[in-house]
Design a protein around this motif. Structure first.
Motif, PDB file in Angstrom:
ATOM      1  N   LEU A   1       0.764  -1.220   0.024  1.00  0.00           N
ATOM      2  CA  LEU A   1      -0.068  -0.005   0.032  1.00  0.00           C
ATOM      3  C   LEU A   1       0.859   1.448  -0.172  1.00  0.00           C
ATOM      4  CD1 LEU A   1      -3.008  -1.126   2.477  1.00  0.00           C
ATOM      5  CD2 LEU A   1      -3.031  -0.711   0.113  1.00  0.00           C
ATOM      6  N   ARG A   2       1.735   1.214   0.771  1.00  0.00           N
ATOM      7  CA  ARG A   2       2.680   2.465   1.090  1.00  0.00           C
ATOM      8  C   ARG A   2       3.406   2.648  -0.343  1.00  0.00           C
ATOM      9  NH1 ARG A   2       5.725   5.868   4.386  1.00  0.00           N
ATOM     10  NH2 ARG A   2       6.539   7.244   2.773  1.00  0.00           N
ATOM     11  N   LEU A   3       4.082   1.466  -1.103  1.00  0.00           N
ATOM     12  CA  LEU A   3       4.461   1.639  -2.552  1.00  0.00           C
ATOM     13  C   LEU A   3       3.503   2.196  -3.459  1.00  0.00           C
ATOM     14  CD1 LEU A   3       6.956   0.841  -4.401  1.00  0.00           C
ATOM     15  CD2 LEU A   3       5.935  -1.436  -4.755  1.00  0.00           C
ATOM     16  N   LEU A   4       2.345   1.505  -3.508  1.00  0.00           N
ATOM     17  CA  LEU A   4       1.192   2.267  -4.297  1.00  0.00           C
ATOM     18  C   LEU A   4       1.162   3.676  -4.221  1.00  0.00           C
ATOM     19  CD1 LEU A   4      -0.476   1.640  -6.430  1.00  0.00           C
ATOM     20  CD2 LEU A   4      -2.388   0.994  -4.917  1.00  0.00           C
ATOM     21  N   ALA A   5       1.161   4.155  -2.930  1.00  0.00           N
ATOM     22  CA  ALA A   5       0.947   5.656  -2.659  1.00  0.00           C
ATOM     23  C   ALA A   5       2.065   6.660  -3.111  1.00  0.00           C
ATOM     24  CB  ALA A   5       0.679   5.776  -1.081  1.00  0.00           C
ATOM     25  N   ASP A   6       3.239   5.977  -2.942  1.00  0.00           N
ATOM     26  CA  ASP A   6       4.452   6.512  -3.298  1.00  0.00           C
ATOM     27  C   ASP A   6       4.723   6.770  -4.645  1.00  0.00           C
ATOM     28  OD1 ASP A   6       5.403   6.605  -0.743  1.00  0.00           O
ATOM     29  OD2 ASP A   6       6.853   4.885  -0.760  1.00  0.00           O
ATOM     30  N   ILE A   7       4.074   5.650  -5.535  1.00  0.00           N
ATOM     31  CA  ILE A   7       4.119   5.620  -7.014  1.00  0.00           C
ATOM     32  C   ILE A   7       3.041   6.665  -7.379  1.00  0.00           C
ATOM     33  CG2 ILE A   7       3.288   4.610  -9.016  1.00  0.00           C
ATOM     34  CD1 ILE A   7       4.534   2.046  -7.769  1.00  0.00           C
ATOM     35  N   VAL A   8       1.883   6.914  -6.803  1.00  0.00           N
ATOM     36  CA  VAL A   8       0.980   7.841  -7.228  1.00  0.00           C
ATOM     37  C   VAL A   8       1.330   9.166  -7.026  1.00  0.00           C
ATOM     38  CG1 VAL A   8      -1.444   8.754  -6.767  1.00  0.00           C
ATOM     39  CG2 VAL A   8      -0.896   6.120  -7.007  1.00  0.00           C
ATOM     40  N   ARG A   9       2.122   9.449  -5.552  1.00  0.00           N
ATOM     41  CA  ARG A   9       2.344  10.763  -5.155  1.00  0.00           C
ATOM     42  C   ARG A   9       3.651  11.186  -5.891  1.00  0.00           C
ATOM     43  NH1 ARG A   9       6.840  11.421  -2.914  1.00  0.00           N
ATOM     44  NH2 ARG A   9       6.831   9.375  -2.114  1.00  0.00           N
ATOM     45  N   ALA A  10       4.522  10.322  -6.494  1.00  0.00           N
ATOM     46  CA  ALA A  10       5.814  10.645  -7.227  1.00  0.00           C
ATOM     47  C   ALA A  10       5.329  11.100  -8.695  1.00  0.00           C
ATOM     48  CB  ALA A  10       6.914   9.582  -7.167  1.00  0.00           C
ATOM     49  N   SER A  11       4.322  10.260  -9.350  1.00  0.00           N
ATOM     50  CA  SER A  11       4.061  10.636 -10.626  1.00  0.00           C
ATOM     51  C   SER A  11       3.270  11.929 -10.567  1.00  0.00           C
ATOM     52  CB  SER A  11       3.087   9.554 -10.853  1.00  0.00           C
ATOM     53  OG  SER A  11       3.377   8.280 -10.955  1.00  0.00           O
ATOM     54  N   VAL A  12       2.573  12.343  -9.620  1.00  0.00           N
ATOM     55  CA  VAL A  12       2.177  13.652  -9.806  1.00  0.00           C
ATOM     56  C   VAL A  12       2.965  14.723  -9.557  1.00  0.00           C
ATOM     57  CG1 VAL A  12       0.578  15.490  -8.543  1.00  0.00           C
ATOM     58  CG2 VAL A  12      -0.191  12.997  -8.731  1.00  0.00           C
ATOM     59  N   GLN A  13       4.337  14.486  -8.669  1.00  0.00           N
ATOM     60  CA  GLN A  13       5.178  15.275  -8.422  1.00  0.00           C
ATOM     61  C   GLN A  13       6.093  15.601  -9.761  1.00  0.00           C
ATOM     62  OE1 GLN A  13       7.107  13.878  -5.211  1.00  0.00           O
ATOM     63  NE2 GLN A  13       6.092  15.264  -3.804  1.00  0.00           N
ATOM     64  N   VAL A  14       6.316  14.456 -10.357  1.00  0.00           N
ATOM     65  CA  VAL A  14       7.212  14.519 -11.738  1.00  0.00           C
ATOM     66  C   VAL A  14       6.490  15.332 -12.613  1.00  0.00           C
ATOM     67  CG1 VAL A  14       8.266  13.121 -13.186  1.00  0.00           C
ATOM     68  CG2 VAL A  14       8.780  12.500 -10.963  1.00  0.00           C
TER      69      VAL A  14
END
Length: 195
Positions: free
Chosen positions: A72-85
């Motif tokens: 779940l944390r990996l999925l959240a990190d992927i979504v958050r980082a995608s928005v940031q990039v």
């Protein structure tokens, strides 16, 4: 020369990987019949003999609670980082500031090293460019790093990912090693470099 008991233990530890190859073969064909099982077993055996690799030491341990938290944390990190990039790519005021950072991991397990490298690389904004297996050090190219504080925060996030992986899948030895290190600190600080 290994004893029969050691050979049996090695075969048992490699059985999940062998069965995974057979399952992959059957999934590729899209059918689950006797012919696919037989040909999958033959192909997995052939691949295992021709492309022989050292035995992967699985921990034999899986914590469902920590596994779910890690995923779940990996999925959240992927979504958050995608928005940031995406925001960086669209920002007219973006100032390039990339860095190559070394992160010395706390564990010495090849499997944990690989999982940490993959989990870090699938999150947009960073990619593993080199691995020092002997010292368990990952070298990563990271976007948008302008200060030493940002570099330290990124290192701490990689070490936090390693901690979650160890708690989910690591051996008891790995868990003890992680417990001995404070959160966000590497066991081998001499492997770290500046931003």
């Amino acid at each position: 020369m290994s004893t029969p008991r050691q050979r049996l233990a090695a075969a048992v530890s490699q059985a999940p990987l062998f069965l995974g190859l057979v399952a992959l073969w059957m999934l590729l064909w899209g059918r689950f019949g006797w012919l696919e099982l037989l040909t999958g077993t033959l192909v997995a055996g052939l691949v295992s003999i021709i492309f022989y690799l050292p035995a992967v030491q699985l921990s034999g341990r899986l914590n469902p609670w920590h596994s779910a938290r890690f995923l779940l944390r990996l999925l959240a990190d992927i979504v958050r980082a995608s928005v940031q990039v995406a925001a960086l790519a669209l920002s007219p005021r973006y100032r390039p500031g990339n860095a190559i950072l070394a992160v010395g991991l706390n564990t010495r397990s090849d499997l944990i090293l690989t999982w940490t490298a993959v989990a870090t690389s699938v999150v947009p904004g960073s990619i593993v460019v080199d691995v020092d297996r002997v010292s368990s050090t990952l070298y990563l190219h990271v976007l948008n790093v302008h200060t030493a504080g940002q570099a330290d925060r990124f290192r701490a996030s990689v070490l936090a990912t390693e901690r979650r992986i160890v708690r989910a899948f690591g051996s008891r030895e790995d868990v003890e090693r992680i417990r001995a290190c404070p959160a966000g600190a590497a066991a081998a600080p001499d492997h770290r470099d500046g931003a």
